[in-house]
Design a protein around this motif. Structure first.
Motif, PDB file in Angstrom:
ATOM      1  N   CYS A  46      44.630  70.035 -13.232  1.00  0.00           N
ATOM      2  CA  CYS A  46      46.033  70.045 -13.669  1.00  0.00           C
ATOM      3  C   CYS A  46      46.953  70.622 -12.600  1.00  0.00           C
ATOM      4  CB  CYS A  46      46.177  70.864 -14.948  1.00  0.00           C
ATOM      5  SG  CYS A  46      45.325  70.149 -16.376  1.00  0.00           S
ATOM      6  N   ASN A  51      54.732  66.975 -12.715  1.00  0.00           N
ATOM      7  CA  ASN A  51      55.160  66.892 -14.124  1.00  0.00           C
ATOM      8  C   ASN A  51      55.327  65.454 -14.601  1.00  0.00           C
ATOM      9  OD1 ASN A  51      55.145  69.632 -14.525  1.00  0.00           O
ATOM     10  ND2 ASN A  51      57.307  69.916 -14.012  1.00  0.00           N
ATOM     11  N   LEU A  54      52.407  63.909 -16.288  1.00  0.00           N
ATOM     12  CA  LEU A  54      51.959  64.475 -17.559  1.00  0.00           C
ATOM     13  C   LEU A  54      52.619  63.807 -18.755  1.00  0.00           C
ATOM     14  CD1 LEU A  54      51.986  68.280 -16.690  1.00  0.00           C
ATOM     15  CD2 LEU A  54      50.177  66.594 -16.314  1.00  0.00           C
ATOM     16  N   LYS A  55      53.600  62.941 -18.502  1.00  0.00           N
ATOM     17  CA  LYS A  55      54.307  62.265 -19.591  1.00  0.00           C
ATOM     18  C   LYS A  55      54.308  60.761 -19.353  1.00  0.00           C
ATOM     19  CE  LYS A  55      57.333  66.039 -21.048  1.00  0.00           C
ATOM     20  NZ  LYS A  55      58.743  66.436 -21.360  1.00  0.00           N
ATOM     21  N   LYS A 140      48.880  62.047 -25.441  1.00  0.00           N
ATOM     22  CA  LYS A 140      48.857  63.395 -24.867  1.00  0.00           C
ATOM     23  C   LYS A 140      48.012  63.422 -23.602  1.00  0.00           C
ATOM     24  CE  LYS A 140      48.033  68.253 -26.099  1.00  0.00           C
ATOM     25  NZ  LYS A 140      47.322  68.568 -24.837  1.00  0.00           N
ATOM     26  N   HIS A 141      48.531  64.129 -22.592  1.00  0.00           N
ATOM     27  CA  HIS A 141      47.764  64.368 -21.379  1.00  0.00           C
ATOM     28  C   HIS A 141      47.026  65.696 -21.528  1.00  0.00           C
ATOM     29  CE1 HIS A 141      46.759  65.051 -17.163  1.00  0.00           C
ATOM     30  NE2 HIS A 141      47.031  63.773 -16.944  1.00  0.00           N
ATOM     31  N   SER A 144      48.966  68.796 -20.560  1.00  0.00           N
ATOM     32  CA  SER A 144      50.257  69.057 -21.200  1.00  0.00           C
ATOM     33  C   SER A 144      50.046  69.716 -22.559  1.00  0.00           C
ATOM     34  CB  SER A 144      51.045  67.762 -21.369  1.00  0.00           C
ATOM     35  OG  SER A 144      52.254  67.995 -22.055  1.00  0.00           O
ATOM     36  N   GLU A 146      52.366  69.469 -24.861  1.00  0.00           N
ATOM     37  CA  GLU A 146      53.180  68.698 -25.788  1.00  0.00           C
ATOM     38  C   GLU A 146      52.642  67.285 -25.943  1.00  0.00           C
ATOM     39  OE1 GLU A 146      57.175  68.775 -24.454  1.00  0.00           O
ATOM     40  OE2 GLU A 146      57.422  70.942 -24.697  1.00  0.00           O
TER      41      GLU A 146
END
Length: 276
Positions: A46, A51, A54-55, A140-141, A144, A146
């Motif tokens: 990670c 970032n 991650l989404k 979901k990652h 992450s 969230e």
């Protein structure tokens, strides 16, 4: 020794790719007599990700009205778009209950613009689908905290259309064939299924032309036209051509065969309502 008189010590740990991809945390601990507590630093997969990785963009779609009309098994589709999607986890819930069966998640597809896409589907019987459920796709990652969640409801507010069958104004009258058009107005949502029947038999889809639904000006409803060419010899045999429009219920508009389609045009509209 560095220019400032301080020593530099390096230590390397060779990690096999199979372990790195398990998301394990690797820790380096340094003990210095001048410090009471050891210095500890962690790293894992990670730590190397941006970032943006991650989404993802998540889209969810339910079955079309055509599928609802023809299929006993209905499918919701979740489309995920982003970077390096093979690491993302995709799961489904129905009314908050996690689903473990009737799910198919496809392999990641890599595109020329360096993005990935991935689809996952959840199948439900038509009976289950019609029980007005909230269906959610969660993406979901592992790095992450969230989740990204998109949901659809199987309960849809439907505005029923007005359906009219008539001889097309674009048709040039002749003795051998005529063009019938089915005018469908004032319906919502946009997704609708239209077919023609010759007598009691469905015509194949290549025998008629369904035009795209167009939004009505200043309204939240839609309208469309479907046209079919009728041969005079077929008209004499089957006697009835029916335009079938399917939403959550069934509406049919039938042309009265007793009137002269190939002579003076006189039409009678008949509407029937019932459950599909």
């Amino acid at each position: 020794m560095g220019d400032n008189g301080r020593f530099i010590v390096e230590s390397e740990l060779e990690v096999p790719p199979s372990e790195w991809h398990k998301w394990d945390i690797f820790t380096c601990q340094v003990t210095d007599p001048s410090n009471k507590a050891p210095i500890i630093k962690d790293i894992n997969k990670c730590s190397a990700l941006h970032n943006l990785q991650l989404k993802a963009e998540v889209l969810i779609n339910g079955p079309s009205f055509r599928d609802k009309a023809k299929s006993a098994q209905l499918t919701a589709t979740c489309l995920v778009i982003g970077y390096n999607l093979k690491d993302f986890q995709i799961s489904w819930t129905v009314n908050g209950v996690k689903q473990t069966s009737q799910i198919q998640t496809n392999d990641t597809v890599h595109h020329a613009n360096q993005t990935d896409s991935r689809t996952s589907t959840l199948s439900l019987s038509k009976v289950e689908w019609n029980k007005h459920k909230i269906i959610s796709c969660e993406v979901k990652h592992p790095c992450s905290s969230e989740s990204q969640i998109k949901e659809i409801s199987t309960e849809t507010t439907v505005t029923q259309p007005t359906v009219t069958v008539r001889r097309s104004a674009q048709d040039q009258p002749g003795p051998d064939s005529a063009v019938l058009e089915c005018v469908i107005t004032g319906f919502s949502p946009r997704d609708i299924y239209v077919k023609w029947q010759e007598g009691s038999n469905d015509l194949s889809e290549n025998q008629y032309d369904n035009h795209p639904a167009i939004k009505d000006t200043g309204k939240n409803t839609f309208s469309m036209v479907s046209r079919v060419t009728v041969k005079s010899n077929a008209w004499k045999k089957v006697k009835t051509y029916t335009c079938v429009v399917i939403q959550d219920n069934l509406m049919t508009a039938a042309l009265n065969p007793s009137n002269g389609l190939f002579g003076k045009c006189s039409l009678l509209l008949k509407l029937n309502h019932g459950d599909e």
